[in-house]
Design an enzyme around this catalytic site. Structure first.
Site, mmCIF file in Angstrom:
data_model
loop_
_atom_site.group_PDB
_atom_site.id
_atom_site.type_symbol
_atom_site.label_atom_id
_atom_site.label_comp_id
_atom_site.label_asym_id
_atom_site.label_seq_id
_atom_site.Cartn_x
_atom_site.Cartn_y
_atom_site.Cartn_z
ATOM 1 C CG HIS A 399 -3.123 -0.237 0.369
ATOM 2 N ND1 HIS A 399 -2.487 -1.024 0.230
ATOM 3 C CD2 HIS A 399 -3.697 0.220 -0.849
ATOM 4 C CE1 HIS A 399 -2.009 -1.381 -1.012
ATOM 5 N NE2 HIS A 399 -3.017 -0.194 -1.714
ATOM 6 C CE LYS A 590 5.304 -4.229 12.724
ATOM 7 N NZ LYS A 590 4.783 -4.956 11.515
ATOM 8 N NE ARG A 591 6.155 5.961 9.178
ATOM 9 C CZ ARG A 591 6.193 6.848 8.295
ATOM 10 N NH1 ARG A 591 6.605 6.970 7.236
ATOM 11 N NH2 ARG A 591 5.610 8.142 8.746
ATOM 12 C CE LYS A 596 2.156 0.242 10.881
ATOM 13 N NZ LYS A 596 1.714 -0.671 9.808
ATOM 14 C CB THR A 700 4.187 -6.283 2.931
ATOM 15 O OG1 THR A 700 4.777 -5.069 3.456
ATOM 16 C CG2 THR A 700 3.098 -6.440 2.161
ATOM 17 C CE LYS A 704 8.804 -6.806 2.562
ATOM 18 N NZ LYS A 704 8.406 -5.353 2.697
HETATM 19 C C1 NBG Z 1 -0.672 -0.192 4.313
HETATM 20 C C2 NBG Z 1 -1.306 -0.932 5.413
HETATM 21 C C3 NBG Z 1 -0.386 -2.312 5.412
HETATM 22 C C4 NBG Z 1 -0.269 -3.094 4.299
HETATM 23 C C5 NBG Z 1 0.143 -2.053 3.360
HETATM 24 C C6 NBG Z 1 0.056 -2.446 1.742
HETATM 25 C C7 NBG Z 1 -1.237 2.284 4.040
HETATM 26 C C8 NBG Z 1 -2.196 3.345 3.949
HETATM 27 N N1 NBG Z 1 -1.597 1.005 4.335
HETATM 28 O O1 NBG Z 1 -1.066 -3.240 6.573
HETATM 29 O O2 NBG Z 1 -1.188 -0.471 6.861
HETATM 30 O O3 NBG Z 1 0.289 -4.076 4.267
HETATM 31 O O4 NBG Z 1 -0.690 -1.053 3.177
HETATM 32 O O5 NBG Z 1 -1.166 -3.009 1.439
HETATM 33 O O6 NBG Z 1 -0.008 2.678 4.132
#
Ligand code: NBG
Length: 855
Positions: A399, A590-591, A596, A700, A704
């Site tokens: 991920h 988002k985080r 980002k 994701t 949404k």
């Molecule tokens: C996150 C990514 C996102 C991705 C999500 C689900 C982690 C390690 N990765 O871009 O930063 O959408 O995983 O796949 O949290």
């Protein structure tokens, strides 16, 4: 399924050994006489009527909770309601379990350290088609469904996208009738609750279980023992073969808690099983006898720490021992649970036909040596046989692309905690490196690059490599990400095994993120094209012609406005924020992470403000916008926390400066979570997806937003690339460098100062922050943020600034024509059906799992 089995060896933690209760005496397949006709009949749900619901609800309230309606608290009412909904689903749950045992189909066992579930009630009412019945039933009792829904505390058992993805996937599998069990950890404290004190993030513990949790069913009698520490020894078995075994020196119990995962209107209910750690013995009797009661209780606390708290790091793992304990704890419980669940006569050579363990990132990868250990040490297989089985049972999803996010466990630590597993990992590596040597003789550099054991800076186990070697497949989570995995991060492995690598682009569940979160839009869609889209999201295509229909556009815009009003009402109560509903709603949630680029968004805002404040632009000429941020920063991530502080500081100046005339508003509701996302996303006009190209694996949230009719401003990164391809260039605000340009600029040497010096608007923007304008005149407060941008800027915000500003001008231009804007928004909805997690699941099934849908 709520049935369970006798534990292997562990006595109940709460009972002295000589009073061990009868645990699971006639479970699993053992027949015992049933004579009453009711006992022989299948379990039936309560009648699907208002009266049936009321009866069940009052029964729960009175008998289970022991309160009269007239004396009950809101929490009592909520709990009784949740139990009632659960009771409607139970019959399906038991039936799903029965079929599963009867047919023994191949299952997906999803191993994930995180599940960011969100509230359960709304989703479960939807899945059981109980919304109307429950609403009416509660009204007849003088209660309101909306009020009771608001009582639920969401289980925040994840950090962000990775955990939310797991929750979407298990929803889709249940809906698609695929046998799946989700395995994870029941953290006592989930992701921290974020508060702001003078604009700075302060973390509070998330005691989500404080008022009880009506959705879980514990099974302490089915606890599993998990060992740690100690040493290994060799011995000669009866056949004269030299073998190894583990002599651990401490252990804990894993207590399973089952959660229902109902499919949407299809009668299936899968299971999510989360493990909670408990001490093996309530008291260490030796210490107790020696009189040190406090010490004995401390030992218990030590064991229970394992599932105490979710690590709040997103994308940057901390190599903490407790974290490794958590990882091993939950996979050891889960493997044991799955294998024992196949019955005593099951031949483990058939395991690959029964299960695929999907490794959600590297967190569960220690399951690979654990399965080897079970096969070798407990079941007596030889190495080759054990490896032949193991290497067919796992698949790995990566991920991330950030190198610092790939977990590497120190050999010291791993050897201390799991000595036998370390031995096994060394042997896997030896065999693997033999293969590398055979394939590329004398290529020593490659050997070092590919070794599962890293030598520098310290000896460590590269978990992503272990997963790649053991996995039947390795996938990235969006097309670009999978390509970069193959070409860069895991390139050597892709050369060795090109067929092992595949892509599955992420998706989101339309049940939660459209049906539950956006009822107005959902109804509009259903009125237009029927209800089939909820389980067949590509049918949203049928909306495309309606983008040209003025009446439909009007209704669509009206739904958006209703959602803004709903959001305004929520934020007013939740945060004391007064959101204007007549402005463009520009959202970045988002985080908080530098890659980002929340700072880039902030530079845009400050730049608009600076032009007004300096008189270059009249406030009246600026498109009115409300900006909303939602983001948690990892508690130890200083720069991220300073950025949060700066966003809040900018908000308090901009929102209160009369020169702005209220045309720009910056809001940062604290504690962004799934519940807030469900309100925010449906209300948004503009979706900010502005990471540096090549950094966001997928995203994701981007999906949404598009599915809820927000238009994206974004870089060519992660799944944005696919969103843009599907919706078309005219319906997406693209800006910034693409990944090859980023790579070129990096190679050439990136000097952010040059952008600062050469772009007067950028300079004025940064200078305004540096002047102390947003920090009561103190230039030092945000100096680290500014100098980081001007001197380092690892994620090239300054390089993309002018392109971003230009794209925002295109946003304003389109927004000036509301009808044209709505048309584009509708096309986004119509063309994003691909991003259903149902489609992701079909791709996993086809490309990786090979599991047929169950009947
Ligand atoms: C996150 C990514 C996102 C991705 C999500 C689900 C982690 C390690 N990765 O871009 O930063 O959408 O995983 O796949 O949290």
């Amino acid at each position: 399924m709520s049935e369970s089995r006798a534990p292997q060896s562990a006595p109940s933690p709460l009972t002295p050994a000589d009073e061990t209760p009868a645990v699971g005496p006639h479970r699993r397949g053992v027949q015992f006489p049933q004579t009453h006709p009711l006992a022989l009949a299948p379990v039936t749900p309560p009648p699907h009527t208002v009266d049936g619901f009321v009866k069940e609800f009052l029964h729960e309230l009175n008998t289970d909770l022991g309160v009269a309606l007239s004396r009950s608290s809101i929490n009592d009412q909520y709990t009784a309601l949740a139990h009632t909904v659960r009771n409607y689903l139970t019959a399906r749950w038991l039936e799903t379990g029965r079929k599963q045992r009867e047919n023994s189909p191949k299952s997906v066992a999803y191993l994930s350290a995180e599940y960011l579930l969100g509230r359960q009630l709304g989703n479960n009412l939807l899945a059981a088609n109980l919304n109307d019945v429950a609403d009416k039933a509660l009204q007849t009792c003088g209660l309101s469904l909306a009020t009771l829904r608001a009582q639920e505390v969401e289980p925040g058992l994840g950090n962000g996208g990775l955990g939310r993805l797991a929750a979407c996937f298990i929803d889709s599998l249940a809906t698609m009738n695929v046998p799946c069990i989700g395995y994870g950890i029941r953290y006592e404290y989930g992701i921290f609750r974020q508060t702001f004190v003078n604009g700075e993030q302060v973390e509070q513990p998330d005691s989500w279980l404080a008022l009880g949790n009506p959705w879980e069913i514990p099974h302490p009698e089915a606890s599993v023992q998990v060992n740690f520490g100690g040493r290994t020894e060799t011995y000669t078995d009866e056949g004269g073969v030299e073998r190894s075994r583990w002599v651990p020196d401490w252990n804990v119990l894993g207590v399973p808690y089952n959660y229902m995962v109902p499919g949407y209107l299809n009668g299936r209910v899968n299971t999510l099983r989360l493990w909670s750690a408990q001490a093996t013995q309530a008291f260490d009797l030796n210490i107790f006898n020696a009189g040190d009661y406090a010490q004995a209780v401390r030992a218990q606390t030590f064991a229970e720490n394992i599932s105490k708290v979710l690590y709040p790091e997103d994308s940057t793992p901390q190599g903490k021992e407790l974290r490794l304990q958590q990882q091993y704890f939950f996979v050891a419980c889960s493997l044991r649970d799955f294998i024992d669940g196949q019955g005593p006569d099951f031949d483990l050579r058939d395991l690959p036909e029964r299960v695929i363990f999907q490794l959600n990132d590297t967190h569960p990868v220690i399951a690979v040596p654990e399965l080897m250990r079970i096969l070798l040490d407990e079941r007596g297989f030889d190495w080759d046989e054990a490896w032949a089985i193991t290497s067919k049972c796992f698949a790995y999803t990566c991920h991330t692309l950030l190198p610092e996010a790939l977990e590497v466990w120190s050999v010291d630590l791993l050897g201390r905690l799991l000595p036998r597993h370390l031995e096994i990992i060394y042997r896997i590596n030896d065999e693997f490196l033999d293969l590398v040597r055979e394939t590329w003789p004398d290529d020593y550099l490659r050997l070092g690059r590919m070794s599962i054991i890293a030598e520098y800076p310290d000896r460590g186990v590269r978990m992503a490599f272990l997963a790649t070697v053991a996995g039947i497949k390795v996938n990235g989570v969006a097309a670009l990400h999978s390509q970069l995995l193959r070409d860069k991060v895991l390139n050597d492995f892709a050369e060795l095994w090109p067929d092992k690598f595949t892509n599955v682009t992420n998706g989101v569940t339309p049940r939660r993120f459209m049906k539950v979160a956006n009822p107005d839009l959902s109804n509009l869609i259903t009125d237009a094209i029927g209800s089939g889209w909820v389980t067949d999201l590509e049918r949203l295509h049928e909306l495309a012609p309606l983008a040209e229909d003025p009446e439909f556009r009007k209704a669509f815009a009206q739904a958006k406005l209703t959602n803004k009003i709903r959001l305004r009402d929520r934020l007013r109560v939740r945060d004391g924020i007064e959101l204007p509903t007549d402005q463009m709603l520009d959202v970045m949630v988002k985080r908080l992470h530098e890659y980002k680029r929340q700072t880039l968004k902030l530079l845009h805002i400050v730049s608009l403000y600076e032009q007004i404040a300096s008189g270059k632009v009249k406030a009246a000429d600026v498109t009115p916008r409300s900006f909303i941020f939602g983001a948690k920063a990892a508690p130890g991530y200083r720069m991220a926390k300073q950025i949060i502080h700066l966003i809040n500081a900018v908000g308090s100046v901009v929102n209160n400066d009369p020169l702005v005339e209220g045309r720009l508003n910056v809001f940062f509701p604290a504690n962004y979570n799934v519940t807030l996302a469900e309100r925010l996303i449906p209300a948004a006009d503009l979706s900010e997806q502005i990471s540096l190209a090549g950094m966001e694996a997928s995203g994701t949230g981007n999906m949404k937003f598009a599915l809820n009719g927000a238009i994206t401003i974004g870089t060519d990164d992660g799944a944005n690339v696919e969103i843009r391809e599907l919706v078309g260039d005219d319906n997406f605000f693209l800006f910034g460098m693409d990944e090859p340009k980023v790579a070129d600029l990096s190679a050439k040497g990136y000097h952010p100062g040059e952008y600062y010096e050469s772009n007067p608007q950028l300079k004025a923007t940064l200078d305004l922050i540096a002047s102390g304008h947003f920090s009561g005149g103190d230039p030092m407060t945000f100096e680290p943020v500014v100098s980081n941008l001007v001197h380092h800027d690892r994620f090239m915000a300054l390089a993309d600034f002018s392109s971003y500003i230009e794209a925002q001008q295109r946003v304003d231009a389109l927004y000036a024509d509301p009808d044209a804007w709505t048309r584009v928004a509708i096309l986004n909805v119509a063309r994003c059906g691909f991003f259903s997690s149902d489609r992701s699941m079909r791709d996993y099934i086809k490309r990786i799992w090979n599991t047929p849908p169950a009947l």
